[in-house]
Motif scaffolding. Structure first.
Motif, PDB file in Angstrom:
ATOM      1  N   MET A 253      -2.843   4.656 -47.227  1.00 57.34           N
ATOM      2  CA  MET A 253      -4.255   4.711 -46.847  1.00 57.34           C
ATOM      3  C   MET A 253      -4.438   5.290 -45.451  1.00 57.34           C
ATOM      4  O   MET A 253      -5.411   6.003 -45.183  1.00 57.34           O
ATOM      5  CB  MET A 253      -4.890   3.320 -46.932  1.00 57.34           C
ATOM      6  CG  MET A 253      -5.113   2.838 -48.365  1.00 57.34           C
ATOM      7  SD  MET A 253      -6.102   3.974 -49.372  1.00 57.34           S
ATOM      8  CE  MET A 253      -7.677   3.944 -48.529  1.00 57.34           C
ATOM      9  N   THR A 294      -6.641  -2.284 -50.661  1.00 58.97           N
ATOM     10  CA  THR A 294      -6.630  -0.848 -50.378  1.00 58.97           C
ATOM     11  C   THR A 294      -7.037   0.019 -51.559  1.00 58.97           C
ATOM     12  O   THR A 294      -7.412   1.176 -51.361  1.00 58.97           O
ATOM     13  CB  THR A 294      -5.222  -0.399 -49.938  1.00 58.97           C
ATOM     14  OG1 THR A 294      -4.288  -0.757 -50.975  1.00 58.97           O
ATOM     15  CG2 THR A 294      -4.810  -1.052 -48.627  1.00 58.97           C
ATOM     16  N   PHE A 296      -5.086   1.482 -53.419  1.00 57.39           N
ATOM     17  CA  PHE A 296      -4.249   2.672 -53.240  1.00 57.39           C
ATOM     18  C   PHE A 296      -3.395   2.944 -54.470  1.00 57.39           C
ATOM     19  O   PHE A 296      -2.932   2.036 -55.146  1.00 57.39           O
ATOM     20  CB  PHE A 296      -3.340   2.517 -52.019  1.00 57.39           C
ATOM     21  CG  PHE A 296      -2.472   3.717 -51.774  1.00 57.39           C
ATOM     22  CD1 PHE A 296      -3.019   4.893 -51.278  1.00 57.39           C
ATOM     23  CD2 PHE A 296      -1.112   3.685 -52.074  1.00 57.39           C
ATOM     24  CE1 PHE A 296      -2.229   6.021 -51.071  1.00 57.39           C
ATOM     25  CE2 PHE A 296      -0.311   4.801 -51.857  1.00 57.39           C
ATOM     26  CZ  PHE A 296      -0.873   5.969 -51.359  1.00 57.39           C
TER      27      PHE A 296
END
Length: 409
Positions: A253, A294, A296
Motif C-alpha cells: 500500500m 488495507t 491489498f
C-alpha cells in the motif's frame, strides 16, 4: 460552542475562514469597527436579515451562528457536515494525556469494548458510511485518548496505544474524504507518534501511509512521495514468515500511494517502478486480503494502475485497464474501494470525452456507496465536468443525482 454569545461565534467562524476583520467587513458592506463591536458583544445582532447575511459570507448554516442544532437534509444524512467536523476537531484538540501526567484519569472504557468499537469503525469506513462514522468518531476519539492515558503505565499500555493509533488513522481517512485535509494531516501525524509507542512497525507504516495521503491532498506531492517510498523501503518484506501477509500488505500500500504521488507530478517512470514493486508483493501475498485494513492484493494493484493513469492524464489506458480487471476479485472488494474506483474511471472517461460512460460510472458508484460519490468534493467536480460537457438536457438519473448533490445543471 452552543453556550457562546453570537458575537463570539461570528469571531470563531471568521477565524476559521481565515478572514481579517477588515475583509469580513468589506464583504458585509460594514465597517471594521462594526465587526469588532459585534464580536465583542458591544453591538447586538437583533435583525435576522443581518444574521443570514453573515452566515452567507462565512459559508455556514445560520443555525450554527444561533447556537442551535443544524437541521440536516435527508440526502446529507450519510455525509460529514460542518457540525460534525467541528466536533471531531474538538476531540482532536483535547490533551487528556497531559492532564493524566498530573492526576489519574477519572474514567476509561475497558479495552475489550474499545477493540469492538474500533473494529466497527473500520468496517463503517470501508463500507463508506461516512455520516455514521462521523457521529461516532468524537466519542471514539475521546474514549481512545482516555484509555491511552489510563493504561499508559500498565501492562496494557501498548494495546491502548495501538487502539488510539487506529482511531487517529480512521479519523484521518474520513476527514480527507470530505476535504478537511489539514485536520486529516493532524490526525495522521498523531497516529505516527502513538503507533511508535504501541511498538508496532506495521501500524506506524500505515500511519505514514495516511500522512502521505494527507500531504498529497494538500498538494505537498514530493514530501508525500518521499514518506511513502522511504517507509516502504524500511518495511521491505524479509524472509521471516511471521506476519508476512500483513507486512506485504502494508508495504504494498505504501508503494501504491507513492505511485499516486509520482503520477501527480507526471513521473511516469517512477509510477511504473512502484506499481511493479506493488504487483510483485501482491503476487507473493497470493490474493486479495484486508490485512491491517488495507484491502491489498492483485485487484487493488489493478485499481491503482487505473488511478495513476488518470492522474497522468491518460484516460484511455485507465479505461482499457478497467475493462480487464477480474470481475470476481473486484466484486469481492469492500464498497468504499469499489466506489472510489468508479469515481476514478468516471474521470478517465471524461478525459477521452465519453460523457455517457462517465455518467454511468458515477451512477454505479452512487448505487454501490452513495457517500463516496455524494460526500466527496472530487465527485462534485467530476459531476460538474460531466454536466458541462453534456449536450442538451442531461439524462434523468444524472440530473437527479446532480440535484441531490447540489451541483448545478
Amino acid at each position: 460552542m452552543d453556550e457562546l454569545p453570537i458575537g463570539r461565534r461570528v469571531a470563531y467562524w471568521r477565524g476559521r475562514r481565515k478572514m481579517s476583520q477588515q475583509v469580513f467587513a468589506d464583504r458585509l458592506g460594514k465597517s471594521k469597527s462594526w465587526v469588532d463591536k459585534v464580536e465583542r458583544g458591544v453591538r447586538r445582532l437583533d435583525k435576522f436579515s443581518v444574521v443570514y447575511e453573515i452566515a452567507d459570507v462565512l459559508q455556514v448554516d445560520v443555525q450554527l451562528l444561533l447556537g442551535k442544532d443544524v437541521e440536516r437534509r435527508p440526502e446529507t444524512q450519510n455525509c460529514i457536515d460542518q457540525v460534525e467536523v467541528e466536533e471531531i476537531r474538538a476531540a482532536l484538540e483535547r490533551y487528556d494525556q497531559m492532564s493524566a501526567f498530573f492526576q489519574a484519569v477519572p474514567h476509561s472504557p475497558p479495552l475489550t469494548e474499545m477493540r469492538k468499537a474500533v473494529s466497527h469503525a473500520w468496517l463503517t469506513y470501508q463500507h463508506a458510511k461516512y455520516g455514521v462514522l462521523a457521529r461516532m468518531l468524537p466519542k471514539l476519539l475521546r474514549d481512545a485518548q482516555a484509555a491511552d492515558s489510563a493504561y499508559a503505565t500498565g501492562t496494557e499500555a501498548k494495546d491502548a496505544a495501538h487502539l488510539l493509533g487506529q482511531v487517529y488513522q480512521i479519523a484521518s481517512s474520513a476527514l480527507r474524504k470530505v476535504g478537511e485535509h489539514e485536520l486529516s494531516w493532524l490526525a495522521a501525524d498523531r497516529s505516527i507518534a502513538v503507533s511508535q509507542r504501541a511498538g508496532d512497525q506495521l501500524l506506524a507504516g500505515l500511519a505514514s501511509y495516511r500522512v502521505g495521503s494527507a500531504l498529497l491532498a494538500l498538494g505537498r506531492v514530493r514530501p508525500a512521495l518521499e514518506v511513502n517510498v522511504n517507509i516502504a523501503n524500511r518495511l521491505a518484506p524479509s524472509y521471516e514468515p511471521a506476519h508476512k501477509g500483513e507486512r506485504l500488505s502494508v508495504y504494498g500500500m505504501l508503494l501504491l500511494n507513492g505511485a499516486m504521488a509520482a503520477a501527480r507530478i507526471g513521473d511516469s517512470a517512477t509510477v511504473r517502478d512502484l506499481l511493479c514493486g506493488a504487483e510483485q508483493a501482491s503476487l507473493e501475498l497470493g490474493g486479495d486480503f484486508n490485512h491491517y485494513w488495507t484491502s491489498f492484493g492483485p485487484t487493488n494493484v489493478q485499481l491503482h494502475r487505473c488511478a495513476t493513469a488518470v492522474e497522468l492524464g491518460d484516460g484511455r489506458t485507465a479505461v482499457e485497464t478497467h475493462e480487464k480487471i477480474d470481475v470476481i476479485g473486484f466484486n469481492a472488494m469492500l464498497p468504499e474501494r469499489r466506489a472510489h474506483h468508479f469515481l476514478d474511471i468516471a474521470r478517465g472517461y471524461t478525459q477521452i470525452g465519453n460523457v455517457e460512460k462517465a455518467s454511468e460510472m458515477l451512477l454505479e458508484g452512487d448505487r454501490l456507496a452513495p457517500s463516496e460519490i455524494r460526500c466527496r468534493p472530487l465527485a462534485h467536480e467530476v459531476l460538474s465536468d460531466v454536466l458541462r460537457r453534456t449536450r442538451g438536457t442531461p439524462p434523468a438519473p444524472i440530473a437527479e443525482l446532480a440535484e441531490q448533490m447540489g451541483v448545478g445543471v
